[in-house]
Design an enzyme around this catalytic site. Structure first.
Site, PDB file in Angstrom:
ATOM      1  N   HIS A 193     -12.576  17.112  31.939  1.00  0.00           N
ATOM      2  CA  HIS A 193     -12.037  16.263  30.886  1.00  0.00           C
ATOM      3  C   HIS A 193     -10.551  15.972  31.050  1.00  0.00           C
ATOM      4  O   HIS A 193     -10.074  14.966  30.557  1.00  0.00           O
ATOM      5  CB  HIS A 193     -12.407  16.815  29.517  1.00  0.00           C
ATOM      6  CG  HIS A 193     -13.856  16.555  29.238  1.00  0.00           C
ATOM      7  ND1 HIS A 193     -14.818  17.527  29.349  1.00  0.00           N
ATOM      8  CD2 HIS A 193     -14.513  15.403  28.969  1.00  0.00           C
ATOM      9  CE1 HIS A 193     -16.006  16.972  29.115  1.00  0.00           C
ATOM     10  NE2 HIS A 193     -15.849  15.698  28.883  1.00  0.00           N
ATOM     11  N   ARG A 300     -15.966   8.405  23.157  1.00  0.00           N
ATOM     12  CA  ARG A 300     -16.013   9.871  23.053  1.00  0.00           C
ATOM     13  C   ARG A 300     -15.250  10.300  21.790  1.00  0.00           C
ATOM     14  O   ARG A 300     -14.038  10.505  21.835  1.00  0.00           O
ATOM     15  CB  ARG A 300     -15.360  10.512  24.271  1.00  0.00           C
ATOM     16  CG  ARG A 300     -16.133  10.397  25.571  1.00  0.00           C
ATOM     17  CD  ARG A 300     -15.411  11.177  26.661  1.00  0.00           C
ATOM     18  NE  ARG A 300     -16.199  11.340  27.856  1.00  0.00           N
ATOM     19  CZ  ARG A 300     -16.167  10.516  28.911  1.00  0.00           C
ATOM     20  NH1 ARG A 300     -15.385   9.451  28.897  1.00  0.00           N
ATOM     21  NH2 ARG A 300     -16.899  10.766  29.972  1.00  0.00           N
ATOM     22  N   ARG A 336     -20.497   7.766  20.354  1.00  0.00           N
ATOM     23  CA  ARG A 336     -21.211   9.027  20.527  1.00  0.00           C
ATOM     24  C   ARG A 336     -20.743  10.031  19.486  1.00  0.00           C
ATOM     25  O   ARG A 336     -19.543  10.145  19.218  1.00  0.00           O
ATOM     26  CB  ARG A 336     -20.924   9.576  21.929  1.00  0.00           C
ATOM     27  CG  ARG A 336     -21.699  10.847  22.212  1.00  0.00           C
ATOM     28  CD  ARG A 336     -21.532  11.275  23.642  1.00  0.00           C
ATOM     29  NE  ARG A 336     -20.211  11.818  23.892  1.00  0.00           N
ATOM     30  CZ  ARG A 336     -19.797  12.216  25.094  1.00  0.00           C
ATOM     31  NH1 ARG A 336     -20.591  12.101  26.138  1.00  0.00           N
ATOM     32  NH2 ARG A 336     -18.586  12.708  25.252  1.00  0.00           N
ATOM     33  N   GLU A 434     -28.347  13.797  29.923  1.00  0.00           N
ATOM     34  CA  GLU A 434     -27.345  14.488  30.748  1.00  0.00           C
ATOM     35  C   GLU A 434     -27.790  15.893  31.128  1.00  0.00           C
ATOM     36  O   GLU A 434     -26.976  16.719  31.542  1.00  0.00           O
ATOM     37  CB  GLU A 434     -25.960  14.471  30.092  1.00  0.00           C
ATOM     38  CG  GLU A 434     -25.921  14.864  28.641  1.00  0.00           C
ATOM     39  CD  GLU A 434     -24.558  14.615  27.989  1.00  0.00           C
ATOM     40  OE1 GLU A 434     -23.587  14.312  28.677  1.00  0.00           O
ATOM     41  OE2 GLU A 434     -24.495  14.750  26.759  1.00  0.00           O
ATOM     42  N   ASP A 458     -22.404  15.435  33.329  1.00  0.00           N
ATOM     43  CA  ASP A 458     -23.135  16.650  32.987  1.00  0.00           C
ATOM     44  C   ASP A 458     -24.451  16.753  33.746  1.00  0.00           C
ATOM     45  O   ASP A 458     -24.859  17.848  34.121  1.00  0.00           O
ATOM     46  CB  ASP A 458     -23.386  16.713  31.477  1.00  0.00           C
ATOM     47  CG  ASP A 458     -22.167  17.235  30.746  1.00  0.00           C
ATOM     48  OD1 ASP A 458     -21.595  18.246  31.199  1.00  0.00           O
ATOM     49  OD2 ASP A 458     -21.768  16.623  29.743  1.00  0.00           O
ATOM     50  N   CYS A 505     -23.117   6.054  31.892  1.00  0.00           N
ATOM     51  CA  CYS A 505     -21.732   6.082  31.401  1.00  0.00           C
ATOM     52  C   CYS A 505     -20.919   7.216  32.011  1.00  0.00           C
ATOM     53  O   CYS A 505     -19.770   7.414  31.649  1.00  0.00           O
ATOM     54  CB  CYS A 505     -21.705   6.173  29.879  1.00  0.00           C
ATOM     55  SG  CYS A 505     -22.436   7.697  29.264  1.00  0.00           S
TER      56      CYS A 505
HETATM   57  C1  PEP Z   1     -21.302  12.678  31.003  1.00  0.00           C
HETATM   58  O1  PEP Z   1     -21.631  13.855  30.872  1.00  0.00           O
HETATM   59  O2  PEP Z   1     -21.531  12.007  32.031  1.00  0.00           O
HETATM   60  C2  PEP Z   1     -20.586  11.986  29.935  1.00  0.00           C
HETATM   61  C3  PEP Z   1     -20.350  10.692  29.989  1.00  0.00           C
HETATM   62  O3  PEP Z   1     -20.112  12.738  28.907  1.00  0.00           O
HETATM   63  P1  PEP Z   1     -18.805  13.670  29.009  1.00  0.00           P
HETATM   64  O4  PEP Z   1     -18.115  13.362  30.312  1.00  0.00           O
HETATM   65  O5  PEP Z   1     -17.951  13.367  27.834  1.00  0.00           O
HETATM   66  O6  PEP Z   1     -19.378  15.045  28.978  1.00  0.00           O
HETATM   67 MG    MG Z   2     -21.488  14.778  28.948  1.00  0.00          MG
END
Ligand code: PEP
Ligand code: MG
Length: 583
Positions: A193, A300, A336, A434, A458, A505
């Site tokens: 992140h 997000r 989301r 995911e 994920d 995504c």
């Molecule tokens: C993912 O897991 O690909 C996703 C888009 O969500 P995040 O990166 O916020 O976990």
């Molecule tokens: Mg994710």
């Protein structure tokens, strides 16, 4: 000697600037006894250190108040009250009077206090542990005469490269774009992140440098190249002029890409692809809307909470979501629900978990806290009146979770009706695919939802059992692993057969070779970071989907991720003829 540190390219752009090293760890204190004659002097040293820490915290508080608001500034009020507490001060003084140095005495009392709070049955006290740690670091830094790394002193326009182990929530609050121009971290991977946040903020970043905090000193000049993932220390003149030339080159490329950004994403064989933007921060909405994206494929919302001490209330959330919906005027906006947990945490108060990515995260946390979840759902149902809003549920692994979420959505709607508040009750509901469980069970899940959004960040982590944020495993985090490609293909086929919309995504959608693979697997909707919109359009416009399909079929049959990558790269480079490709 100049040297090059190789990390992971996380956010593009080149910056030449001074390092600002931020080490946020409790320094080690040696046990030193003192002469009884020195006791008074040590007590005085302690008082001076407390006074200087308080002064420092006031400065940080005032900055946070301006930059992030009153709720964030309150973190520092709490910390000031710890050093101001007369009982606490006299406990440390008592230990000094047993002939211990001021730092040793403070360290001992602080460790006891932290332990006591951490074991407390009261959540309020457990929540204070992170404040105690911050105070522990600050006071010892003063007492031991260590360099103060707090970014608070950086002047505007400092153009600093922030070098730190990892970007923690409390650091996130302090990220001031007017003085920080780039980020470099020891930890992290492209899918972590910190990398996602850097891209959102438009800050060039290199992550996964492993030991940059050991090798760099504050003030030294470096070149950070977020496009290739390199950090050059002690640059030579030649390297500096090359960096400046590359900066200019990137500007020229950006101008060329800006022309492509406004065009439609239609392949050479006439297939239309929808290119949407990922929005992580509401402030980013305006610029994301200018990126050429045809809507938002992923907002997000948890970034409204990360780095804060309190949850935003319904109205604050409404305003944040409305900002995005208005910026995209009538275009689809997929919001989301909170994906809190894992590495996205509020400040303090979160239960420590041995395995946070397999823990109390996302939909699990929301279903367990209906009041918190329904506050968000009410804000979303209200905002749905402003445009084409869709609700996306993260980390779903069972059909039950979708059904429970639907019940809570119905309750949220009933509560709004009772309050006489206008809203839309039948907002389309989708899920993030995911986990391997969701991909394998796509057929059942398809009956309960209107869309699938494949979260490859994920999906890769859970399929390959490789932590997405662990820099030491970065070479094993391979999105083109044939097992991942097959799960995506399965999900896409099931969605198409059941009339459920499907898109990707995760960060895979932003990477040229991977986007090409996804299109070959049948995906026709990609949601990418705004800075990637134009380059992904370039790929779509330059290729035939029939060629991508052949390449993806071959890649799925490959034995390894490296082999799959080789196949896809060769086909993409032969297919799309552009200097802007960077495959
Ligand atoms: C993912 O897991 O690909 C996703 C888009 O969500 P995040 O990166 O916020 O976990
Ligand atoms: Mg994710």
């Amino acid at each position: 000697m100049p040297s090059k540190l190789k990390g992971i390219p996380a956010s593009p752009g080149i910056v030449v600037g001074p390092v600002h090293l931020l080490r946020w760890e409790v320094p080690e204190v040696e046990t030193t006894g003192i002469d009884p004659a020195d006791v008074d002097a040590e007590v005085e040293r302690l008082r001076i250190a407390f006074a200087r820490t308080t002064e420092r915290l006031r400065t940080v508080r005032d900055r946070a108040l301006k930059a992030a608001g009153a709720a964030e500034a309150a973190i520092f009020e709490v910390q000031i009250s710890i050093v101001d507490d007369p009982d606490f001060v006299s406990r440390v003084e008592d230990v000094i009077r047993q002939n211990f140095s001021a730092e040793r005495a403070f360290d001992v009392v602080m460790l006891e206090q932290r332990d006591h709070f951490a074991r407390s049955p009261h959540a309020m006290l457990r929540e204070r542990v992170s404040d105690l740690i911050d105070v522990h670091i600050r006071v010892l830094t003063v007492l031991m005469g260590l360099e103060d790394h707090d970014p608070v002193d950086l002047p505007k326009g400092a153009n600093a490269v922030l070098v730190t182990h990892d970007l923690t929530p409390s650091l996130t609050v302090q990220l001031d774009r007017e003085c920080i121009a780039a980020i470099a971290t020891d930890a992290g991977t492209r899918a972590s992140h910190v990398a996602i946040l850097a891209r959102s903020l438009g800050l060039p970043a290199v992550v996964g440098l492993l030991d940059a905090t050991e090798r760099l000193r504050s003030g030294e000049q470096v070149i950070l190249d977020g496009t290739s993932g390199i950090l050059i220390t002690k640059p030579t003149r030649a390297e500096l002029s090359e960096a400046i030339a590359r900066q200019k080159q990137e500007k020229v490329e950006d101008a060329a890409l800006a022309q492509i950004a406004v065009q439609d994403a239609v392949s050479r064989d006439g297939q239309r692809v929808e290119i949407l933007a990922n929005v992580d921060l509401p402030d980013e909405a305006e610029s994301a809307a200018q990126s050429g994206a045809q809507g938002v494929g992923l907002m997000r919302t948890e970034f409204l909470v990360v780095g804060r001490t309190t949850m935003p209330d319904e109205d604050e959330q409404y305003e944040a979501y409305a900002n995005v919906v208005r910026a995209f005027a009538g275009k689809p906006v997929v919001i989301r629900t909170f994906d809190i947990g894992g590495d996205k945490l509020p400040v303090g108060g979160w239960p420590a978990e041995p395995n946070p990515f397999l823990g109390w995260r996302a939909i699990r946390m929301c279903l367990d806290q209906p009041a918190l979840f329904k506050t968000q759902l009410r804000a979303l149902l209200r905002v749905a009146l402003l445009g084409d809003v869709r609700i996306n549920l993260p980390l779903v692994v069972t059909v039950d979770e979708v059904r429970q979420a639907r019940l809570l959505i119905a309750e949220a709607s009933a509560e709004l009706t009772e309050r006489g508040v206008a809203h839309r009750a039948d907002v389309p509901i989708g899920i993030m695919v995911e986990t391997p469980a969701a991909a394998v069970l796509a057929e059942s899940l398809a009956k309960d939802v209107s869309f699938f959004s494949i979260g490859t960040n994920d999906l890769v982590q859970y399929t390959l059992a490789v932590d997405r944020g662990n820099a030491a495993l970065a070479s094993r985090y391979t999105p083109l692993h044939p097992a991942v490609l097959r799960l995506i293909k399965m999900t896409c086929d099931v969605a198409n057969a059941n009339g459920v919309a499907v898109g990707v995504c995760g960060e895979m959608a932003s990477e040229p070779i991977m986007a090409f693979a996804l299109l070959g697997l049948g995906i026709r909707q990609l949601s990418v970071s705004p800075i990637a919109v134009a380059r992904v359009k370039l790929i779509v416009r330059g290729m035939r989907t029939s060629v991508a399909t052949d390449a993806a079929n071959e890649a799925m049959r490959a034995a390894t991720a490296a082999e799959a990558e080789q196949i896809l790269r060769a086909r993409l480079v032969a297919e799309v003829d552009s200097v802007l490709l960077h495959a």
